[in-house]
Design an enzyme around this catalytic site. Sequence first.
Site, PDB file in Angstrom:
ATOM      1  N   ILE A   1      63.175  70.078  64.480  1.00 19.25           N
ATOM      2  CA  ILE A   1      62.549  69.987  65.797  1.00 19.25           C
ATOM      3  C   ILE A   1      61.557  71.123  66.001  1.00 19.25           C
ATOM      4  CG2 ILE A   1      62.958  69.930  68.277  1.00 19.25           C
ATOM      5  CD1 ILE A   1      65.796  69.055  67.712  1.00 19.25           C
TER       6      ILE A   1
ATOM      7  N   TYR B   1      79.920  75.874  69.007  1.00 20.84           N
ATOM      8  CA  TYR B   1      78.569  75.347  69.261  1.00 20.84           C
ATOM      9  C   TYR B   1      78.461  74.827  70.694  1.00 20.84           C
ATOM     10  CZ  TYR B   1      74.355  72.523  68.802  1.00 20.84           C
ATOM     11  OH  TYR B   1      73.109  71.972  68.989  1.00 20.84           O
TER      12      TYR B   1
ATOM     13  N   LYS C   1      76.064  76.309  73.739  1.00 23.95           N
ATOM     14  CA  LYS C   1      75.106  75.494  74.485  1.00 23.95           C
ATOM     15  C   LYS C   1      75.333  75.624  75.993  1.00 23.95           C
ATOM     16  CE  LYS C   1      72.972  75.265  71.618  1.00 23.95           C
ATOM     17  NZ  LYS C   1      71.537  75.431  71.346  1.00 23.95           N
TER      18      LYS C   1
END
Length: 318
Positions: free
Chosen positions: A48, A202, A206
């Site tokens: 990305i 993770y 976030k």
Amino acid sequence: MAVLLGFLAVVVACYLFIYYGVFRGARIFNPLKLNGKTVIVTGSNTGIGKATALEVANRGARVILACRNKEKAEAAVFDIRRESGNAQIVFMHLDLASLKSVRSFVETFLTSEPRLDILINNAAHMGPGHTEDGFGMAFGVNHLGHFLLTNLLLKRMQQCGPGRIINVAALLHRLGNIDFSLVASKKDLVPGQSAWQNLQAYCNSKLCNVLFTRELANRLEGSSVTCYSLHPGVINTELCRNMSWWQQFLLMPFAKIFFLDPEGGAQCTLYCALQEGIETLSGRYFSNCALQQLGRKGRDDALAKKLWEVSERLTGLS
């Protein structure tokens, strides 16, 4: 034969519905040019990040690829220069798993670059390990490294204004949790390094991303800099390269069939970076190029403030 054809038709219809209705996501068609603007994209040598860097390069920006791997980053610089025709693509070494490296990057940037207009905190880690400073990798890379980087660059952004800070989070923030006693005792968001705990770390990191964005917006209120967090979609990138081989093997077929390519995954990042008129939505969360509601913990201002204060101590800013 008719039954078989009917079954195949149903399978294809289901695939098209799931892919285009759930996974594909919206596309941005904003023609805004960025000539004279400088953009930093972390983790921009692949996935990305690289797709995002290419798009802002296509719009005429000066793009800083802030990456850990020198060889991959230099190859990305070559690719982006060739594809965009823009020679203002620069690699600067940044290892978010080292607070020393973050400070060194900022020192190099501030002495060599006169302005900063857009900071895209894109890099992420999912997997085991610890940073140079002893933090869990997901916590250290996904949150603390970007927290320090952003704060050290804020003054330059405010001098140049208007500017935008984009924090690439994830829908998985809804499954996140922050246990400050664990942070104090283990310098991590989870107690261990199992496959499940790595996934939870993770998710927790976030949640840190969206809370950081929320508190940052409060502190930037009245300034020329705004900030946004986002869910990029479900992307087929190298994020899971640190997972075990059997986990990657099980995930691969599903990823190939359903997940977005990096270009598709960059769309919401580009929306937050380029879309005019969203300045009043600073601190908010986007997905599919539209404003979305955060999970309950992601809307907790007291939690966001405490995370900020703890992060300041851990990164040496206070």
